[in-house]
Design a protein around this motif. Sequence first.
Motif, short mmCIF file in Angstrom:
data_model
loop_
_atom_site.label_atom_id
_atom_site.label_comp_id
_atom_site.label_asym_id
_atom_site.label_seq_id
_atom_site.Cartn_x
_atom_site.Cartn_y
_atom_site.Cartn_z
N VAL A 1 63.29 -105.61 61.94
CA VAL A 1 62.93 -107.01 61.19
C VAL A 1 62.27 -106.43 60.23
CG1 VAL A 1 61.61 -109.33 61.85
CG2 VAL A 1 63.88 -108.79 63.91
N LEU A 2 60.94 -106.03 60.93
CA LEU A 2 59.91 -105.80 59.75
C LEU A 2 60.36 -105.03 58.82
CD1 LEU A 2 56.55 -105.32 59.44
CD2 LEU A 2 56.84 -103.36 60.82
N ILE A 3 60.60 -104.13 58.75
CA ILE A 3 61.40 -103.60 57.62
C ILE A 3 62.00 -104.48 56.64
CG2 ILE A 3 63.53 -102.18 57.10
CD1 ILE A 3 62.20 -99.73 59.08
N ASN A 4 62.93 -105.43 57.59
CA ASN A 4 63.92 -106.49 56.77
C ASN A 4 62.57 -107.32 55.56
OD1 ASN A 4 67.02 -106.88 56.68
ND2 ASN A 4 66.18 -105.43 58.57
N LEU B 1 60.77 -107.42 48.09
CA LEU B 1 60.53 -106.80 47.56
C LEU B 1 62.07 -106.97 46.74
CD1 LEU B 1 59.23 -104.44 46.15
CD2 LEU B 1 60.40 -103.15 48.16
N ALA B 2 63.47 -106.32 47.48
CA ALA B 2 64.62 -107.08 46.76
C ALA B 2 64.67 -107.87 45.42
CB ALA B 2 65.85 -106.69 47.30
N LEU B 3 64.18 -108.93 46.39
CA LEU B 3 64.44 -110.01 45.07
C LEU B 3 62.94 -109.84 44.36
CD1 LEU B 3 64.05 -113.22 48.36
CD2 LEU B 3 65.68 -112.13 46.38
N PHE B 4 62.30 -109.27 43.87
CA PHE B 4 61.24 -108.76 42.52
C PHE B 4 62.03 -107.97 42.05
CE2 PHE B 4 58.62 -111.38 45.30
CZ PHE B 4 58.52 -112.75 44.85
N LEU B 5 62.57 -107.11 42.20
CA LEU B 5 63.25 -105.54 41.64
C LEU B 5 63.85 -105.96 40.55
CD1 LEU B 5 64.18 -103.30 44.53
CD2 LEU B 5 61.36 -103.09 42.87
N ASP B 6 63.71 -105.79 39.24
CA ASP B 6 64.53 -106.28 38.21
C ASP B 6 65.67 -105.10 37.86
OD1 ASP B 6 65.05 -106.92 35.82
OD2 ASP B 6 64.25 -105.70 34.43
N VAL B 7 66.88 -105.77 38.65
CA VAL B 7 68.09 -105.18 39.06
C VAL B 7 69.12 -106.20 38.84
CG1 VAL B 7 67.13 -103.08 41.14
CG2 VAL B 7 67.96 -105.08 41.38
N SER B 8 70.27 -105.65 38.72
CA SER B 8 71.48 -107.23 38.83
C SER B 8 71.47 -107.47 40.01
CB SER B 8 72.53 -106.38 37.90
OG SER B 8 73.45 -105.45 39.42
#
Length: 121
Positions: free
Chosen positions: A38-41, A47-54
């Motif tokens: 849960v902590l990792i998530n 972080l995934a929401l803020f990364l510049d990825v598709s």
Amino acid sequence: MSPFKGQTGLKRIFNAAGYSFAGLRAAFTGEAAFRQLVLINVLLIPLALFLDVSRVERALLIAVCLLALIVELLNSAVEAAIDRISLDRHPLSKNAKDMGSAAQFIALSLIAVVWACILLG
């Protein structure tokens, strides 16, 4: 037929949601590995929401994190069922628990591989 399978409609959905939340609560309070995931998530999903990825890459980054939680829940369920049967050491019990652990190892490896491929690729 199981006496626990008698509910239908909204009552069944309401009961199922209650069982699901009870399972999440049991995992969080009783399983240190689940709390660690849960902590990792909590760290990786924002972080995934803020990364510049598709959008597809973002979905993959989040999905592999959630998959590890699912695998941990299943692993914990197998361990609880084995322990319910007997706390005695038995080769089949050991195999079942070790296979659950191996599944979680693969799920965690999948997080590392997917995140590395997307961030470094």
